[in-house]
Design an enzyme around this catalytic site. Structure first.
Site, short mmCIF file in Angstrom:
data_model
loop_
_atom_site.label_atom_id
_atom_site.label_comp_id
_atom_site.label_asym_id
_atom_site.label_seq_id
_atom_site.Cartn_x
_atom_site.Cartn_y
_atom_site.Cartn_z
N CYS A 160 0.81 -1.22 0.00
CA CYS A 160 0.00 0.00 0.00
C CYS A 160 0.84 1.28 0.00
O CYS A 160 0.50 2.25 -0.68
CB CYS A 160 -0.99 0.00 1.16
SG CYS A 160 -0.25 -0.19 2.80
N ASP A 351 -7.42 5.73 -1.77
CA ASP A 351 -7.08 4.55 -0.98
C ASP A 351 -6.58 3.44 -1.89
O ASP A 351 -7.30 3.00 -2.79
CB ASP A 351 -8.32 4.09 -0.21
CG ASP A 351 -8.01 3.02 0.83
OD1 ASP A 351 -6.94 2.41 0.75
OD2 ASP A 351 -8.86 2.80 1.71
N HIS A 353 -6.07 0.38 -1.08
CA HIS A 353 -6.46 -0.94 -0.56
C HIS A 353 -7.67 -1.53 -1.28
O HIS A 353 -8.61 -2.02 -0.67
CB HIS A 353 -6.76 -0.84 0.94
CG HIS A 353 -5.59 -0.46 1.76
ND1 HIS A 353 -5.23 0.86 1.98
CD2 HIS A 353 -4.67 -1.21 2.41
CE1 HIS A 353 -4.14 0.89 2.73
NE2 HIS A 353 -3.79 -0.35 3.01
#
Length: 466
Positions: A160, A351, A353
């Site tokens: 990430c 994000d 993820h």
């Protein structure tokens, strides 16, 4: 992770009995439809790994809320800032609210005037959405070619921070080749030569981040992991913001040295201990013919000990109001995010993820939708991890000079009786300073051993600001 590479089996086992039961059910369902030669262990292992990879992706998407549509609410009464652009509901008091947005950092009249210009009637929430969706979104991917020296075909669960760093660099490249005002308009037919050229550059930038081991993708996950191995890192290891900044700097340097590249007029400088040394910047940006390269400046910071020191919260949001800002890579503890803006006390972020299947970006007219996010998310500023890295882009020397003249009021907390900024510009070279320290240590007869090069990338405890 703790710096250790875990097998997919170990990662799945760590999710507990509930997920173990879920994974067994799904695995049984998937494998039952596949005919495998009983004596072909390699084929069985390959299918088993693919199933586990998809299960890990599914679990990750459930864990981070990607399995349901989450709508982020934006107040129509407060300005929304996105990488130096202000968006506000049409109203008669737009100037007053723009002024209030800059008030915590003691903005001057000229800055308020700029804020007023940014809140023209066309800068509505709809324009914010168009701006946000135009930022490049680089996320977890699965089923890409195996990372060298490993068995990984996905970065789900460990990549990430690398993805967040990729997004910051991608934003810099968009500014460099397309300009900050560029917008991705998938609904608009490409008809003019200008539109075709913008489309070509858009795809070119994405290809540079393609998940493949090839020289044409100088900023791919594969390339970054390969550079990381030189400092003792392996695929599956976790990186901090400062480590990623140095990786990106090396990747750009390598790419700029390749023949027939388009990056020879771009340089990256990573600040040392919250200090930008002007001689080092000069050496990086000055060309042989007396010209000046465009500069990406990355400043690793630590704004507190275990938690973000609240006195620095106004500084973080103030930096996001600057048109030179590329955003902030950081996130929550052990959860990297790419911050691109804010509204009130919440940071707006992209994000990484979300695990998607790898896209072959070298196919003609490959799909672009998976590289753009339509769902902005927010996070309370108070939850931000104190370890972060802020980025800036300067197309020429003049823009850097202007920045140096105005940045002081943005980086000193106005609510704290201190003149110490979160970062600063210094004359001279950081190398000269380091040599001076080594000389002093030699005179003092220090018994300390020199820090190995790989440890420099592990160390996130650079100068602590508090």
């Amino acid at each position: 992770m703790n710096g250790q590479v875990q097998s997919t089996r170990e990662r799945l086992d760590g999710f507990g009995p509930t997920f173990g039961l879920f994974s067994a059910m799904v695995a049984t369902d998937r494998v039952s439809n596949i005919e495998l030669p009983l004596d072909d262990g390699a084929a069985t292992t390959e299918v088993d790994n693919k199933v586990k990879t998809k299960l890990l992706s599914m679990w990750n998407n459930v864990k981070y809320g990607w399995t349901m549509k989450m709508k982020t609410n934006f107040s129509k009464e407060s300005p929304v800032w996105l990488l130096g652009q202000c968006y506000l509901k049409k109203s008669e008091d737009s100037l007053e609210r723009a002024s209030e947005a800059l008030e915590p950092v003691g903005a001057t009249g000229s800055q308020v005037s700029l804020a007023m210009d940014a809140t023209k009637f066309e800068n509505t929430i709809e324009e914010f959405k168009k701006d946000f969706v135009s930022r490049l979104w680089l996320t977890y991917r699965r089923e890409f070619p195996i990372l060298n020296g490993s068995t990984f075909t996905t970065d789900c669960g460990w990549g990430c921070m690398l993805r967040s760093g990729q997004m910051m660099l991608a934003q810099a490249l968009v500014c460099h080749f397309l300009g900050r005002e560029w917008r991705w308009r998938p609904e608009q037919p490409i008809e003019t030569p200008e539109q075709r050229e913008q489309e070509r550059k858009h795809r070119m930038i994405i290809r540079w981040f393609g998940d493949q081991s090839r020289s044409e993708s100088p900023f791919s996950l594969h390339t970054l992991v390969s550079i990381g191995t030189l400092t003792g890192k392996r695929a599956g290891d976790w990186y901090g913001p400062a480590s990623v900044a140095h990786l990106l700097s090396q990747a750009v340097q390598r790419a700029s040295e390749q023949p027939d590249n388009q990056l020879d007029q771009l340089a990256v400088y990573v600040a040392q201990d919250c200090a930008v040394y002007l001689q080092d910047v000069e050496n990086l940006c000055r060309t042989a013919d007396g010209g000046w390269k465009s500069l990406i400046l990355m400043v690793p910071l630590r704004l507190g000990a275990e938690k973000l020191n609240p006195i620095y919260a106004p500084c973080v949001t103030a930096l996001l109001t600057l048109d030179t800002c590329l955003g902030v890579i950081g996130g929550r503890p052990r959860h990297s995010l790419y911050f691109v803006g804010y509204q009130d006390d919440k940071l707006i972020h992209l994000d990484p993820h979300y695990c998607q299947e790898a896209t072959d970006v070298w196919k003609e007219n490959f799909p672009l939708t998976s590289f753009h996010c339509t769902s902005p998310r927010k996070m309370l500023l108070s939850k931000m991890d104190p370890s972060c890295c802020v980025g800036f882009y300067f197309p020429n020397k003049e823009s850097l000079t202007d920045f140096m003249e105005t940045i002081q009021r943005f980086v000193i907390p106005s609510t704290h009786n201190s003149d110490y900024p979160i970062f600063l510009f210094c004359e001279g070279s950081g190398k000269d300073l380091q040599q001076g320290v080594e000389v002093v240590e030699g005179l003092l007869g220090s018994d300390d051993q020199e820090m190995p090069e790989e440890d420099l990338y592990e160390c996130e405890e650079f100068e602590l600001v508090q």
